[in-house]
Design a protein around this motif. Structure first.
Motif, PDB file in Angstrom:
ATOM      1  N   VAL A 116       0.871  -1.178   0.000  1.00 25.94           N
ATOM      2  CA  VAL A 116       0.000   0.000   0.000  1.00 25.94           C
ATOM      3  C   VAL A 116       0.906   1.225   0.000  1.00 25.94           C
ATOM      4  N   MET A 117       0.777   2.080  -1.013  1.00 27.03           N
ATOM      5  CA  MET A 117       1.621   3.268  -1.111  1.00 27.03           C
ATOM      6  C   MET A 117       0.833   4.505  -0.712  1.00 27.03           C
ATOM      7  N   LEU A 118       1.516   5.435  -0.064  1.00 30.29           N
ATOM      8  CA  LEU A 118       0.899   6.722   0.258  1.00 30.29           C
ATOM      9  C   LEU A 118       0.997   7.625  -0.965  1.00 30.29           C
TER      10      LEU A 118
ATOM     11  N   ALA B  76      10.839   3.736   2.806  1.00 26.08           N
ATOM     12  CA  ALA B  76      10.612   5.136   2.452  1.00 26.08           C
ATOM     13  C   ALA B  76      11.464   5.474   1.236  1.00 26.08           C
ATOM     14  N   ILE B  77      10.843   6.089   0.230  1.00 23.58           N
ATOM     15  CA  ILE B  77      11.551   6.531  -0.971  1.00 23.58           C
ATOM     16  C   ILE B  77      11.512   8.042  -1.012  1.00 23.58           C
ATOM     17  N   VAL B  78      12.675   8.674  -1.111  1.00 17.28           N
ATOM     18  CA  VAL B  78      12.746  10.133  -1.125  1.00 17.28           C
ATOM     19  C   VAL B  78      13.378  10.586  -2.431  1.00 17.28           C
ATOM     20  N   SER B  79      12.832  11.642  -3.010  1.00 16.10           N
ATOM     21  CA  SER B  79      13.348  12.190  -4.259  1.00 16.10           C
ATOM     22  C   SER B  79      12.864  13.623  -4.373  1.00 16.10           C
ATOM     23  N   GLY B  80      13.090  14.240  -5.533  1.00 16.40           N
ATOM     24  CA  GLY B  80      12.627  15.610  -5.755  1.00 16.40           C
ATOM     25  C   GLY B  80      13.706  16.643  -5.540  1.00 16.40           C
ATOM     26  N   SER B  81      14.563  16.425  -4.541  1.00 15.65           N
ATOM     27  CA  SER B  81      15.710  17.292  -4.279  1.00 15.65           C
ATOM     28  C   SER B  81      16.633  16.538  -3.338  1.00 15.65           C
TER      29      SER B  81
ATOM     30  N   ARG C 252      -4.647   2.914   7.389  1.00 19.04           N
ATOM     31  CA  ARG C 252      -4.814   2.179   6.139  1.00 19.04           C
ATOM     32  C   ARG C 252      -3.669   1.213   5.850  1.00 19.04           C
ATOM     33  N   HIS C 253      -2.829   0.977   6.848  1.00 17.57           N
ATOM     34  CA  HIS C 253      -1.760  -0.012   6.752  1.00 17.57           C
ATOM     35  C   HIS C 253      -0.826   0.245   5.564  1.00 17.57           C
ATOM     36  N   VAL C 254      -0.402   1.494   5.435  1.00 13.43           N
ATOM     37  CA  VAL C 254       0.529   1.860   4.371  1.00 13.43           C
ATOM     38  C   VAL C 254       1.862   1.153   4.592  1.00 13.43           C
ATOM     39  N   THR C 255       2.436   0.606   3.510  1.00 12.63           N
ATOM     40  CA  THR C 255       3.714  -0.098   3.612  1.00 12.63           C
ATOM     41  C   THR C 255       4.879   0.682   3.018  1.00 12.63           C
ATOM     42  N   VAL C 256       4.609   1.580   2.052  1.00 13.77           N
ATOM     43  CA  VAL C 256       5.681   2.311   1.375  1.00 13.77           C
ATOM     44  C   VAL C 256       5.353   3.801   1.346  1.00 13.77           C
ATOM     45  N   LEU C 257       6.270   4.595   1.871  1.00 11.07           N
ATOM     46  CA  LEU C 257       6.149   6.051   1.818  1.00 11.07           C
ATOM     47  C   LEU C 257       6.924   6.582   0.624  1.00 11.07           C
ATOM     48  N   THR C 258       6.399   7.600  -0.019  1.00 12.27           N
ATOM     49  CA  THR C 258       7.134   8.322  -1.055  1.00 12.27           C
ATOM     50  C   THR C 258       6.951   9.809  -0.793  1.00 12.27           C
ATOM     51  N   GLY C 259       8.021  10.579  -0.978  1.00  9.03           N
ATOM     52  CA  GLY C 259       7.887  12.014  -0.744  1.00  9.03           C
ATOM     53  C   GLY C 259       9.190  12.746  -0.985  1.00  9.03           C
ATOM     54  N   VAL C 260       9.108  14.053  -0.883  1.00  7.78           N
ATOM     55  CA  VAL C 260      10.284  14.913  -0.992  1.00  7.78           C
ATOM     56  C   VAL C 260      10.805  15.181   0.416  1.00  7.78           C
TER      57      VAL C 260
ATOM     58  N   HIS D 298       3.189  15.229 -11.861  1.00  6.67           N
ATOM     59  CA  HIS D 298       4.647  15.235 -11.911  1.00  6.67           C
ATOM     60  C   HIS D 298       5.157  13.808 -12.036  1.00  6.67           C
ATOM     61  N   SER D 299       6.369  13.654 -12.544  1.00  3.97           N
ATOM     62  CA  SER D 299       6.896  12.323 -12.836  1.00  3.97           C
ATOM     63  C   SER D 299       7.044  11.456 -11.590  1.00  3.97           C
ATOM     64  N   PHE D 300       7.420  12.028 -10.458  1.00  3.58           N
ATOM     65  CA  PHE D 300       7.598  11.245  -9.237  1.00  3.58           C
ATOM     66  C   PHE D 300       6.267  10.609  -8.819  1.00  3.58           C
ATOM     67  N   GLY D 301       5.229  11.421  -8.732  1.00  2.00           N
ATOM     68  CA  GLY D 301       3.925  10.896  -8.333  1.00  2.00           C
ATOM     69  C   GLY D 301       3.332   9.948  -9.361  1.00  2.00           C
ATOM     70  N   LEU D 302       3.507  10.262 -10.648  1.00  2.00           N
ATOM     71  CA  LEU D 302       2.927   9.439 -11.703  1.00  2.00           C
ATOM     72  C   LEU D 302       3.655   8.102 -11.837  1.00  2.00           C
ATOM     73  N   SER D 303       4.982   8.133 -11.975  1.00  2.00           N
ATOM     74  CA  SER D 303       5.736   6.908 -12.244  1.00  2.00           C
ATOM     75  C   SER D 303       5.998   6.081 -10.992  1.00  2.00           C
ATOM     76  N   ALA D 304       6.486   6.740  -9.932  1.00  2.00           N
ATOM     77  CA  ALA D 304       6.924   5.999  -8.755  1.00  2.00           C
ATOM     78  C   ALA D 304       5.783   5.603  -7.836  1.00  2.00           C
TER      79      ALA D 304
END
Length: 356
Positions: free
Chosen positions: A54-56, A129-134, A99-107, A63-69
């Motif tokens: 479950v991804m947040l 946790a996956i971090v990108s954007g800067s 909601r039992h999220v398993t993977v975080l993505t964010g800047v 944007h490419s990060f939200g769309l692709s990742a």
């Protein structure tokens, strides 16, 4: 109308606009095949997603990060996405738990705010946790790992080609190390004449990738950024002997101070070590005798206080004299895009319009 049947892989699918953090946004045309390659890279190589994940979804899907990742990678494996209309740290954490999220993505800004919540703790469902954007400050990834108890992957990519490299961040990870390229990704560094430089030598990073875009909407942008199949990233970095990539700064974030080249990122890192500082942005302003003056805009942590004189004394112990900001401003917040990237052009403009 298109006739029924399979869509050719190279058919344009979407136009994604760059964030415009240092210049006007540019429209990047991506193909169906390119989007699929990007989603496969995230789902299989980087995050190891499956249908139980479950991804947040708190990133803009335009944007490419939200769309692709987030969206496309989840669709590819049948995972669930918990979409939020906007990002609020406390609301996001409530969704993570409920909601039992398993993977975080964010800047980095999003992670900084989540990790600062008093109710944040280790819990069984989150695994990554996956971090990108800067560039992600090391103290931010450290806080996430220690407070939430999950590994942090720093991902490097751009609207035109993403993702490119990634690595799991540890306590001893060198600043600027963004890991190794994914399958089919080629990296090189070139000098100002476009000549490839040796491993370990700084230059502008150029890339080729299976998930690269087809073209820009503007022909002028294509002529400026793409040559012989290689895309100029605008990032200054080194390709190491082991094939990994170390980033130093955006070329547009390099400040020329009295003939010296200063990395805005290096100065920001020094300022962020101050215990009262939550965020910092460093830019170059037109100067009278030194080319550019180094200017720092700072946001303080809640309940903490300091002043420019103290901050200058603090960085003086960590930076050479020609790297220290001459001008300081403490503000409530930094101007950012919808993806959380600094709008450095607005910071420069605000100083020009109100130079005090």
């Amino acid at each position: 109308p298109a006739p029924p049947g399979r869509i050719p892989a190279g058919t344009p699918a979407v136009i994604l606009f760059s964030s415009g953090s240092t210049a006007r946004p540019k429209g990047a045309v991506h193909s169906h095949e390119g989007l699929l390659k990007n989603a496969q890279c995230v789902a299989h190589e980087m995050a190891g997603l499956d249908r139980d994940d479950v991804m947040l979804g708190a990133l803009p899907l335009a944007h490419s990060f939200g769309l692709s990742a987030v969206l496309n990678a989840s669709l590819l494996v049948g995972a669930r996405v918990e979409l939020l209309p906007h990002f609020d740290a406390r609301e996001a954490w409530e969704v993570v738990v409920a909601r039992h999220v398993t993977v975080l993505t964010g800047v980095p800004t999003m992670y900084r705010r989540i990790a600062a919540l008093p109710e944040v703790s280790r819990q069984s469902h989150l695994r990554l946790a996956i971090v990108s954007g800067s560039a992600c400050p090391r103290e931010v990834s450290r806080d996430v790992r220690r407070r939430i108890g999950i590994p942090v992957i720093e991902r490097y990519g751009m609207t035109e080609a993403s993702p490119l490299t990634w690595r799991q961040v540890e306590d001893d990870t060198p600043e600027g190390d963004v890991g190794w390229p994914g399958w089919g990704v080629h990296l090189r560094a070139v000098d100002s004449e476009g000549q490839v430089v040796a491993a370990g030598t700084a230059g502008e990073v150029e890339v080729r990738s299976p998930g690269m875009f087809l073209r820009y909407l503007s022909a002028a942008d294509n002529r400026e950024a793409v040559h012989d199949g290689w895309l100029r990233t605008g990032d200054l970095g080194t390709i190491r002997v082991d094939g990994g990539l170390t980033l130093q700064s955006r070329l547009k974030e390099v400040i020329i101070q009295g003939g010296y080249t200063v990395s805005a990122r290096e100065v920001e890192s020094a300022i962020l070590r101050h215990p009262a500082v939550a965020e910092a942005a460093v830019v170059g302003l037109p100067g009278r005798d030194m080319g550019e003056d180094i200017a720092a805009m700072v946001v303080l942590r809640s309940g903490r206080c300091t002043d420019p004189a103290e901050l200058l004394g603090f960085v003086a112990e960590r930076l050479a004299s020609w790297k220290r900001p001459r001008r300081w401003r403490i503000v409530a917040e930094l101007p950012r895009s919808s993806l959380g990237k600094l709008k450095r052009d607005e910071i420069v403009s605000s100083w020009t319009e109100s130079p005090s």
